[in-house]
Design a protein around this motif. Sequence first.
Motif, PDB file in Angstrom:
ATOM      1  N   ASN A   1     -33.138  55.228 -13.628  1.00 44.52           N
ATOM      2  CA  ASN A   1     -33.261  54.172 -12.627  1.00 44.52           C
ATOM      3  C   ASN A   1     -32.687  54.717 -11.332  1.00 44.52           C
ATOM      4  O   ASN A   1     -31.477  54.773 -11.163  1.00 44.52           O
ATOM      5  N   PHE A   2     -33.565  55.104 -10.415  1.00 43.71           N
ATOM      6  CA  PHE A   2     -33.171  55.914  -9.263  1.00 43.71           C
ATOM      7  C   PHE A   2     -32.168  55.221  -8.338  1.00 43.71           C
ATOM      8  O   PHE A   2     -31.348  55.873  -7.720  1.00 43.71           O
ATOM      9  N   LYS A   3     -32.208  53.879  -8.250  1.00 45.66           N
ATOM     10  CA  LYS A   3     -31.380  53.201  -7.256  1.00 45.66           C
ATOM     11  C   LYS A   3     -30.413  52.176  -7.853  1.00 45.66           C
ATOM     12  O   LYS A   3     -30.043  51.209  -7.201  1.00 45.66           O
ATOM     13  N   ILE A   4     -29.964  52.383  -9.081  1.00 46.33           N
ATOM     14  CA  ILE A   4     -29.052  51.420  -9.687  1.00 46.33           C
ATOM     15  C   ILE A   4     -27.635  51.602  -9.137  1.00 46.33           C
ATOM     16  O   ILE A   4     -27.247  52.693  -8.733  1.00 46.33           O
ATOM     17  N   PRO A   5     -26.833  50.521  -9.126  1.00 42.62           N
ATOM     18  CA  PRO A   5     -25.439  50.649  -8.689  1.00 42.62           C
ATOM     19  C   PRO A   5     -24.590  51.242  -9.799  1.00 42.62           C
ATOM     20  O   PRO A   5     -24.935  51.159 -10.983  1.00 42.62           O
ATOM     21  N   THR A   6     -23.482  51.855  -9.451  1.00 42.85           N
ATOM     22  CA  THR A   6     -22.522  52.349 -10.436  1.00 42.85           C
ATOM     23  C   THR A   6     -21.497  51.244 -10.699  1.00 42.85           C
ATOM     24  O   THR A   6     -21.628  50.131 -10.197  1.00 42.85           O
ATOM     25  N   ALA A   7     -20.462  51.546 -11.476  1.00 39.79           N
ATOM     26  CA  ALA A   7     -19.416  50.567 -11.760  1.00 39.79           C
ATOM     27  C   ALA A   7     -18.583  50.308 -10.502  1.00 39.79           C
ATOM     28  O   ALA A   7     -18.453  51.177  -9.634  1.00 39.79           O
ATOM     29  N   LEU A   8     -18.011  49.117 -10.404  1.00 43.06           N
ATOM     30  CA  LEU A   8     -17.173  48.756  -9.274  1.00 43.06           C
ATOM     31  C   LEU A   8     -15.962  49.686  -9.196  1.00 43.06           C
ATOM     32  O   LEU A   8     -15.254  49.867 -10.172  1.00 43.06           O
ATOM     33  N   GLY A   9     -15.757  50.277  -8.033  1.00 51.20           N
ATOM     34  CA  GLY A   9     -14.618  51.168  -7.845  1.00 51.20           C
ATOM     35  C   GLY A   9     -14.815  52.576  -8.374  1.00 51.20           C
ATOM     36  O   GLY A   9     -13.862  53.362  -8.414  1.00 51.20           O
ATOM     37  N   ALA A  10     -16.035  52.919  -8.772  1.00 43.62           N
ATOM     38  CA  ALA A  10     -16.296  54.256  -9.319  1.00 43.62           C
ATOM     39  C   ALA A  10     -16.186  55.316  -8.226  1.00 43.62           C
ATOM     40  O   ALA A  10     -16.428  55.046  -7.046  1.00 43.62           O
ATOM     41  N   ARG A  11     -15.812  56.529  -8.639  1.00 42.45           N
ATOM     42  CA  ARG A  11     -15.702  57.650  -7.703  1.00 42.45           C
ATOM     43  C   ARG A  11     -16.460  58.866  -8.224  1.00 42.45           C
ATOM     44  O   ARG A  11     -16.439  59.163  -9.425  1.00 42.45           O
TER      45      ARG A  11
END
Length: 208
Positions: free
Chosen positions: A39-49
């Motif tokens: 999924n090319f444009k999915i968000p990552t987890a909140l606060g991920a680095r």
Amino acid sequence: MKTLSIFALVICSVYVVVPTIGKKEKSLVMHGRVTFVPNFKIPTALGARLTVTLQDTSLADAPAKAIVRTSRKAHRFPIRFTIQYSPSQVSSRSSYSLSVTIKNKKNELLYINNVHTKVIPLGEKRTKFIDVPVISVTRTSSTLNKKEWPELVGKKGEEAVKIIKKETGFDNVLIVEQGSPITLDYRTDRVRVFVDANGIVVTVPKIG
């Protein structure tokens, strides 16, 4: 007249000993983009680095050596990154790769590049831009249920074998050179660690 001659000689001497200031070494820059193919444009987890490491993987009998590391917030794929380094930090005679990880606030691994990502930091064929695909890492509460080790891609084969043996208790953890013929049977007590000519893990080690 004699006094003036001595004074002029002193002035000349002062100018002779002034050091020449050399030019500052110009940094090199490598740009890239971390992608997640499913999924090319999915968000990552909140606060991920996101952490991207340029590493030297030349020595077959030693762990990969980190040359320079960059980190940034990882909100949504694709994630762009820039690595800046000095030419004196790298050599045209060595082999280099990128290690990419994305972790959450608890420092748990979420995504990693599961193939050896080779780059060329110097010369006419220098890597100026590169796409680095990552895979999602399934986290478990115990390593007893672990069936694959994506975090070991890019490490030395011998190091990967030690880690897998420690986590599983298996004796049958084998280093296999990429492209070598293998048996097609499946075994629940075996892990094959596929490496390239430099002894670097190039695919995700799995039970089988």
